[in-house]
Design an enzyme around this catalytic site. Structure first.
Site, short mmCIF file in Angstrom:
data_model
loop_
_atom_site.label_atom_id
_atom_site.label_comp_id
_atom_site.label_asym_id
_atom_site.label_seq_id
_atom_site.Cartn_x
_atom_site.Cartn_y
_atom_site.Cartn_z
N ALA A 9 -2.56 37.12 -134.98
CA ALA A 9 -3.12 36.32 -133.89
C ALA A 9 -2.13 35.71 -132.90
O ALA A 9 -2.52 35.41 -131.77
CB ALA A 9 -3.99 35.19 -134.47
N GLY B 249 -1.96 33.52 -129.63
CA GLY B 249 -3.26 32.86 -129.64
C GLY B 249 -4.19 33.20 -128.49
O GLY B 249 -5.28 32.64 -128.40
N GLU C 128 -1.45 34.39 -138.65
CA GLU C 128 -0.18 34.96 -138.20
C GLU C 128 0.79 34.95 -139.37
O GLU C 128 1.01 33.91 -139.99
CB GLU C 128 0.39 34.16 -137.03
CG GLU C 128 1.77 34.59 -136.58
CD GLU C 128 1.87 36.08 -136.24
OE1 GLU C 128 2.83 36.72 -136.71
OE2 GLU C 128 0.98 36.59 -135.53
N CYS D 250 -0.75 47.00 -127.49
CA CYS D 250 -0.30 46.95 -126.09
C CYS D 250 0.76 48.02 -125.88
O CYS D 250 1.77 47.80 -125.22
CB CYS D 250 0.23 45.56 -125.73
SG CYS D 250 1.61 44.99 -126.74
#
Length: 440
Positions: free
Chosen positions: A108, A111, A131, A229
């Protein structure tokens, strides 16, 4: 730019390769989300004139027309906005959390996606946000606090430990996996420095070690969104194909949206159901895949933690300062409040269970910043003062406020949201905002 990387991109993009090269000379796309848990979009833009236009990837998401350092701005400090690269908001939009859902964000930090998930949940829904890296988990916690999230459990644990406790319990799981970060090259030079084909393969292997635990935590008919990503096929479509081959209970769902482009087709698998975003699509880069879990899953049940008795000073503070009824939990002189029971996650390290309202120090109760930033208490604190922007800016720098008010703790408010709190002696208010949150 790394020549091996460019060669891979040419093979991947083919006729779009030259367009991609053109984007490398441009500034990265930057954006933000309006935090609708604290303010409506209409009120936000009436108050703050931020040059931007609506992003195509998600609700409440905007692309900045110019980046003037909004990370230090008042709306940012108030938790009214979250700085987020536009395409990064796409994964949660595809996950589509609903108000009653139990949702897990497994990887995470910092955030952005967790706080976005929280915007879709009302007080009945529950967010578990995890996390594994300790320092990054603290950043995650800080953003959960700033954006006022109250119905969240923040953990610093491993996927394996979490899956042991949460097996079959989650309506939705997001795995925004650690990746080679090819979509971050313009923003973070280190991502480019660390890049190699070996690193890509290592990331793909790590992602495959995380995903089985995520699948285990899904309910029957639960939804898993896997995102990265990066552009690498090994970390994207090949991992999707691997999941479909290894976990027959998974069904890959078609992401039917107008943004981005279809994923690459791999023989034997409907990987074109996934979605890719490239810099030519007004986002730096994201990959999103959506699965449904079919079949029978063993479902665990969580037990509820037993609270220590609330000290008298805590009871007195609650009675005099807070409106409304909440669940309270006390352990080791720390006091928490929330709309949910306080669940026992066993061996998983919990950084925050709903809202930390304060702690008992030398038989006195001292409130915590999260009490004031949390949306659970936005209009439910008895003692507050409404300030002007110049007073707030001074307060953000750690200064006292020379404003007569009732003695004791007081919330400092502007635009119907607290920036923090102070302690009044009747004539001045001493600053109690944590030093790490003050303007330097």
């Amino acid at each position: 730019m790394n020549e091996v990387f460019l060669k891979r991109m040419k093979g991947l993009l083919q006729e779009d390769y030259e367009k991609y090269l053109e984007t490398l000379a441009k500034k990265p796309y930057r954006g933000f989300r309006v935090n609708t848990k604290k303010i409506s979009e209409e009120d936000f833009f009436n108050l703050f004139k931020i040059p931007s236009h609506r992003s195509k990837f998600a609700m409440h998401s905007y692309v900045l027309d110019s980046d003037d350092g909004y990370g230090n701005s008042l709306p940012h400090a108030l938790g009214l906005m979250y700085m987020q690269e536009p395409s990064a908001a796409s994964a949660v939009e595809v996950l589509n959390p609903r108000p009653m859902d139990w949702v897990l964000d497994l990887c995470a930090a910092p955030g952005g996606k967790s706080t976005q998930i929280a915007q879709y949940l009302d007080s009945e829904g529950l967010l578990i946000t995890n996390e594994i890296e300790t320092k990054r988990a603290q950043i995650l916690l800080s953003n959960i606090e700033r954006l006022g999230i109250s119905n969240a459990i923040v953990t610093n644990s491993t996927p394996e430990k979490l899956s042991f406790v949460l097996q079959g319990m989650m309506d939705k799981v997001l795995v925004d996996a650690p990746c080679s970060g090819e979509g971050m090259f313009k923003k973070e030079s280190k991502a480019l420095e660390d890049w190699s084909e070996e690193h890509v393969k290592s990331c793909a292997k790590r992602q495959r070690s995380i995903l089985p635990h995520a699948i285990k935590m899904l309910k029957d008919d639960g939804i898993l969104v896997y995102s990265t990503c990066t552009y690498a096929v090994e970390e994207n479509e090949e991992n999707v194909a691997w999941m479909l081959e290894e976990f027959k209970e998974l069904e890959l769902l078609n992401i039917d949206v107008t943004w981005g482009r279809k994923g690459l087709h791999l023989d034997g698998f409907p990987t074109e159901y996934t979605r890719r975003i490239l810099p030519m699509d007004e986002g730096e880069g994201h990959f999103v895949a959506k699965f449904r879990k079919k079949g029978i899953t063993k479902e665990n049940k969580l037990t509820i933690l037993k609270s220590e008795l609330l000290p008298d000073c805590v009871k007195q503070f609650i009675k005099s300062e807070l409106k409304g009824d909440y669940n309270y939990f006390c352990k080791n002189n720390r006091v928490y409040a929330g709309s949910h029971p306080f669940y026992d996650l066993k061996d998983n390290y919990v950084l925050r269970n709903q809202v930390l309202i304060g702690e008992v120090v030398n038989n006195r109760f001292e409130p915590h910043q999260h009490l004031y930033t949390s949306t659970l208490f936005t209009n439910n604190i008895n003692h507050e003062i409404i300030c002007e922007e110049n007073e707030i800016e001074s307060f953000r720098k750690g200064n006292i406020l020379s404003i007569p008010t009732t003695k004791g703790y007081v919330g400092i408010k502007i635009y119907n949201n607290y920036i923090g709190f102070g302690k009044s002696d009747g004539s001045i208010i001493k600053n109690k905002v944590p030093k790490g949150l003050r303007l330097r």
